[in-house]
Design a protein around this motif. Sequence first.
Motif, short mmCIF file in Angstrom:
data_model
loop_
_atom_site.label_atom_id
_atom_site.label_comp_id
_atom_site.label_asym_id
_atom_site.label_seq_id
_atom_site.Cartn_x
_atom_site.Cartn_y
_atom_site.Cartn_z
N THR A 111 0.83 -1.21 0.00
CA THR A 111 0.00 0.00 0.00
C THR A 111 0.86 1.25 0.00
OG1 THR A 111 -1.72 -1.19 1.23
CG2 THR A 111 -1.85 1.20 1.21
N CYS A 112 1.95 1.21 0.75
CA CYS A 112 2.89 2.33 0.78
C CYS A 112 3.47 2.60 -0.60
CB CYS A 112 4.00 2.02 1.80
SG CYS A 112 5.40 3.15 1.75
N SER A 115 0.82 4.09 -3.00
CA SER A 115 0.61 5.53 -2.78
C SER A 115 1.81 6.33 -3.27
CB SER A 115 0.38 5.79 -1.29
OG SER A 115 1.52 5.45 -0.52
N ILE A 202 2.93 6.77 3.54
CA ILE A 202 1.56 6.79 3.00
C ILE A 202 0.91 8.15 3.25
CG2 ILE A 202 -0.77 5.86 3.34
CD1 ILE A 202 0.50 3.13 3.76
N TYR A 206 -0.23 10.70 0.52
CA TYR A 206 -1.65 11.04 0.55
C TYR A 206 -1.83 12.56 0.47
CZ TYR A 206 -6.39 11.17 2.60
OH TYR A 206 -7.71 11.39 2.84
N CYS A 246 -5.30 3.62 0.37
CA CYS A 246 -4.42 3.93 1.50
C CYS A 246 -5.21 4.39 2.72
CB CYS A 246 -3.42 5.02 1.09
SG CYS A 246 -2.33 4.52 -0.26
#
Length: 385
Positions: A111-112, A115, A202, A206, A246
């Motif tokens: 996920t990191c 993003s 993240i 974001y 995220c």
Amino acid sequence: MGDASSVEPQFLSKLSPSADLVMAVFLVLTGVSSVCGNGAVLAVYYRKRRKIKPAELLTVNLALCDLGFSVLGAPFFIVSSWSHAWMFGETGCLLYGIQGSVFGIGSLITTCLISLDRCLKICCLRYGQWINNLHASLCVLLIWLYTVFWASLPAFGFGRYRPEPYGTSCTVDWWSIRTPRSDRVYVYLFLCFGFGLPTITIIASYLGILIKVYTSSRALASIPCCAVSNGSTKDLKLAKMAVAVCAAFLVAWLPYASVSLISALLSGEEDPLSKPTPAPVALSSALNWTTADSSKHTSHPPGPSTTGPESSLPPMVTVIPAMFAKSHCMMNPVIYQIMHREFRDSLYELVFGRQKADRRRQRRKTASVHTSVSMSVQKREPDRL
């Protein structure tokens, strides 16, 4: 695995039988949803494997992590909740902890990178010109090496796994953060490199995506629609989907990590330095499957949580964030369904065939043309008046 009457005290459920039954039913529902959803993601990308893009490789890896926990981890939890006790002993606790850490950290790191990839793709124009599938494949390989390294350290005596405060699941021994042993070093490192650093990345990505989407939206609103490239709008949509993925991960896992850390720091033991703590389960003892009932009281080393600090929070307070975190594995396919039209079209084609999918696309294009024509007519009518 045996009946609950022969289970050691630390593996007994601290919840009521009705609460354990609700947990088991909830986990079955989330597990089935995760297997179906992530299985569909993998099937869709397998069909287009020759045209897969670098960012989509990360999406595939994320689906593998979520599916892995649902298939390998959830059954342990479901059986234990149904039996009102952890039924797999010290060895099962170690194995469950390892797989949970592998798939949990793997999902977080993936996920990191998703993003970060979206942030660089939107904010740095040159980034998309040189990144390719080889780079993405190397990233996926490094993710698995990284996660297996951190997750398997307790098997060799550095850190350990123990039951959760509610008794029917196992996790990293956060409570050893208050002991003088080397286990707390593992907890600190695990928090920093397994959770803290990816989470900060993240959040930074974001914020960068949000700023870029906001400024780009204002810029797009000031120019004619015909001058807006399809690539720009598609990148913005993919960026918004990455933000949703995220954000869903952080919303699901931050409460669990926070409650676990607070529970460890406020553990109920008065003086953890004055009480002996058990040796962690080593790989040699964990792989000894000749665990007869009488062997539990012999000279085997104590389990991962026979003694030591206990949680100061009520079991129900710790179980709710844990259930929310473990249900995260079914969220990402829902996000793809809602926000990614191309994925919806590919899934529709997978289920109903190419001909029906093509007719569906054609109807959508026709409806879009009719909508554009009607809007154009409405704009011209005031000018004529």
